[in-house]
Design a protein around this motif. Structure first.
Motif, PDB file in Angstrom:
ATOM      1  N   PRO A   5     -17.301 -33.537 -33.115  1.00 43.59           N
ATOM      2  CA  PRO A   5     -17.737 -34.288 -31.932  1.00 43.59           C
ATOM      3  C   PRO A   5     -19.250 -34.438 -31.861  1.00 43.59           C
ATOM      4  CG  PRO A   5     -17.278 -32.029 -31.328  1.00 43.59           C
ATOM      5  CD  PRO A   5     -16.903 -32.157 -32.782  1.00 43.59           C
ATOM      6  N   GLU A   6     -19.685 -35.284 -30.946  1.00 39.74           N
ATOM      7  CA  GLU A   6     -21.111 -35.448 -30.671  1.00 39.74           C
ATOM      8  C   GLU A   6     -21.610 -34.239 -29.874  1.00 39.74           C
ATOM      9  OE1 GLU A   6     -23.126 -38.127 -31.424  1.00 39.74           O
ATOM     10  OE2 GLU A   6     -21.485 -38.989 -32.600  1.00 39.74           O
ATOM     11  N   ARG A  42     -21.017 -33.395 -25.736  1.00 41.22           N
ATOM     12  CA  ARG A  42     -19.679 -33.710 -25.207  1.00 41.22           C
ATOM     13  C   ARG A  42     -19.115 -32.499 -24.478  1.00 41.22           C
ATOM     14  NH1 ARG A  42     -14.510 -35.312 -28.958  1.00 41.22           N
ATOM     15  NH2 ARG A  42     -12.904 -34.710 -27.446  1.00 41.22           N
ATOM     16  N   ASN A  43     -18.518 -32.752 -23.322  1.00 37.87           N
ATOM     17  CA  ASN A  43     -17.869 -31.684 -22.565  1.00 37.87           C
ATOM     18  C   ASN A  43     -16.398 -31.611 -22.935  1.00 37.87           C
ATOM     19  OD1 ASN A  43     -19.808 -30.386 -20.722  1.00 37.87           O
ATOM     20  ND2 ASN A  43     -20.134 -32.497 -20.040  1.00 37.87           N
ATOM     21  N   LEU A  44     -15.966 -30.451 -23.334  1.00 37.68           N
ATOM     22  CA  LEU A  44     -14.580 -30.253 -23.767  1.00 37.68           C
ATOM     23  C   LEU A  44     -13.798 -29.512 -22.695  1.00 37.68           C
ATOM     24  CD1 LEU A  44     -15.307 -29.032 -27.421  1.00 37.68           C
ATOM     25  CD2 LEU A  44     -14.618 -31.340 -26.707  1.00 37.68           C
ATOM     26  N   PHE A  98     -11.171 -31.607 -30.228  1.00 40.12           N
ATOM     27  CA  PHE A  98     -12.595 -31.911 -30.408  1.00 40.12           C
ATOM     28  C   PHE A  98     -12.886 -32.544 -31.756  1.00 40.12           C
ATOM     29  CE2 PHE A  98     -12.346 -27.450 -31.948  1.00 40.12           C
ATOM     30  CZ  PHE A  98     -12.951 -27.576 -33.198  1.00 40.12           C
ATOM     31  N   GLU A 153     -19.511 -27.201 -23.190  1.00 44.86           N
ATOM     32  CA  GLU A 153     -20.286 -28.329 -23.715  1.00 44.86           C
ATOM     33  C   GLU A 153     -20.685 -28.053 -25.161  1.00 44.86           C
ATOM     34  OE1 GLU A 153     -23.971 -28.899 -21.703  1.00 44.86           O
ATOM     35  OE2 GLU A 153     -24.632 -30.506 -23.056  1.00 44.86           O
TER      36      GLU A 153
END
Lengths: 131, 242
Positions: free
Chosen positions: A48-49, A52-54, A60, A79
């Motif tokens: 992921p970037e 990004r909030n997971l 992810f 995050e």
């Protein structure tokens, strides 16, 4: 026995907590399943970037071998603060050292509750069902 | 052991075929399901992570779509396509990933051997159909692939998500302009069509894998999911995501 300093998901991700942050990777079993011991069988990993909030259990990333594409799931929410970009070009790192150099992402934890996660012994029990 | 649901759809568009397979994977309450299907128009499907530019000649196919499963590209024409979709604790998919390919491919081999083909798992030897850099699934082989006449005859790929598996497979009745130099059923003395082959495979899946089947259809929830998910397979951004 797998490392006891971290927690696990039955889908073969591990998380190692250190203060407010945590490192996430996949287990040796997952790597072996995908590659059958042939590191050349791992062909792609999508991470992921940063930022990004997971959510809990959210996918992810994805990893592909010649045998399957599998989702990568986060054991805890948070995050993404860093990704191991070396992995994307050098998937052999996962085969060589899934527990340390083969980490995938670092997150700033939004929740440290590990009660739903597996410890090493419980994860080992889930693996017994795969044999 | 659970009964497997059998869903058969002939001549469907790529967005329906891929949308329904994804709906079956996403539906955690779905019974284990085997689909037999074919495509209209003829469609080239890219593996999930393949680069669009890495497959030469894809403009020659009637349509192009990106699959959820990995591996190389397949030109879906003159073939029987199948998909198994179930939880990973189903006996067919329990245990090591590579073993699940062996179980499915050995069952298909049983059917093809009954038809007179010397179908077997590839093992360690390379094949005459191996052809680097075309991007085509049938031109790259692994030890678990099913081969006859020293060529790859079944394309196979899996997606694993949420403790479930989607296993795509293609068995070629004839070669195509993009799937060349591969093993097909053209060498049989009697021509066989996709529906006939599906019926023979079902018999083997029952006898060799111990599966039982009930003919079924997608339920209302799955049909709605398939329509919604199917739109992604029409989206040029998804098709050209890599």
């Amino acid at each position: 026995m797998r490392p006891t300093d971290r927690h696990y998901l039955s889908s073969h991700e591990w998380i190692k907590i250190s203060g407010d942050n945590a490192v996430i990777g996949i287990t040796d079993f997952a790597v072996e399943e995908l590659s059958s011991g042939n590191e050349g069988d791992l062909v792609y990993c999508d991470l992921p970037e940063v930022g990004r909030n997971l959510e809990e259990s959210e996918t992810f990333g994805e990893i592909e071998s010649v045998k399957a594409v599998s989702d990568l799931n986060t054991p805890l929410p948070g995050e993404v603060v860093e990704i191991n970009s070396a992995i994307e070009d050098h998937l052999e790192i996962l085969s060589d050292d899934p527990w340390d150099r083969g980490w995938l992402i670092k997150i700033r934890l939004a929740d440290k509750d590990t009660s739903k996660l597996l410890d090493a012994a419980a994860y080992e029990e889930t693996l017994a069902s795969h044999s | 052991m659970n009964d497997w649901r059998l869903i058969t759809t002939w001549g469907s568009p790529p967005s329906f075929n891929m949308g329904l397979d994804e709906a079956l994977l996403e539906n955690l309450d779905a019974p284990p399901t085997l689909r037999f299907y074919s495509w209209a128009p003829d469609t080239l499907s890219l593996g999930y992570f393949q680069r669009y530019e890495d497959v030469a000649g894809l403009e020659r196919a009637g349509a192009v779509v990106r699959r959820l499963t990995g591996g190389g590209a397949i030109h879906h024409v003159h073939e029987l396509t199948f998909s198994f979709c179930c939880a990973l604790d189903e006996p067919l998919y329990r245990g090591k990933l590579a073993d699940s390919y062996v179980r499915v491919h050995e069952a298909i081999a049983g059917t093809l051997q009954n038809l007179g083909l010397n179908a077997r798992l590839r093992g360690d030897s390379p094949l005459r159909s191996d052809c680097p850099d075309t991007g085509m699934c049938f031109h790259k082989s692994t030890p678990q692939d099913l081969v006859w006449e020293n060529r790859k005859g079944v394309g196979s790929a899996q997606r694993r998500r949420n403790g479930r598996v989607l296993h795509h497979g293609s068995i070629k009745l004839k070669s195509s302009i993009l799937d060349t130099r591969i093993a097909t059923l053209e060498s049989l003395k009697t021509e066989i069509d996709a529906a006939q082959l599906a019926a023979l495979l079902l018999d083997t899946f029952r006898s060799q894998l111990g599966l039982s089947f009930e003919v079924g259809v997608p339920d209302v929830h799955e049909r709605a999911m398939a329509r919604e998910l199917g739109t992604r397979y029409l989206d040029p951004a998804f098709l050209r995501r890599r």
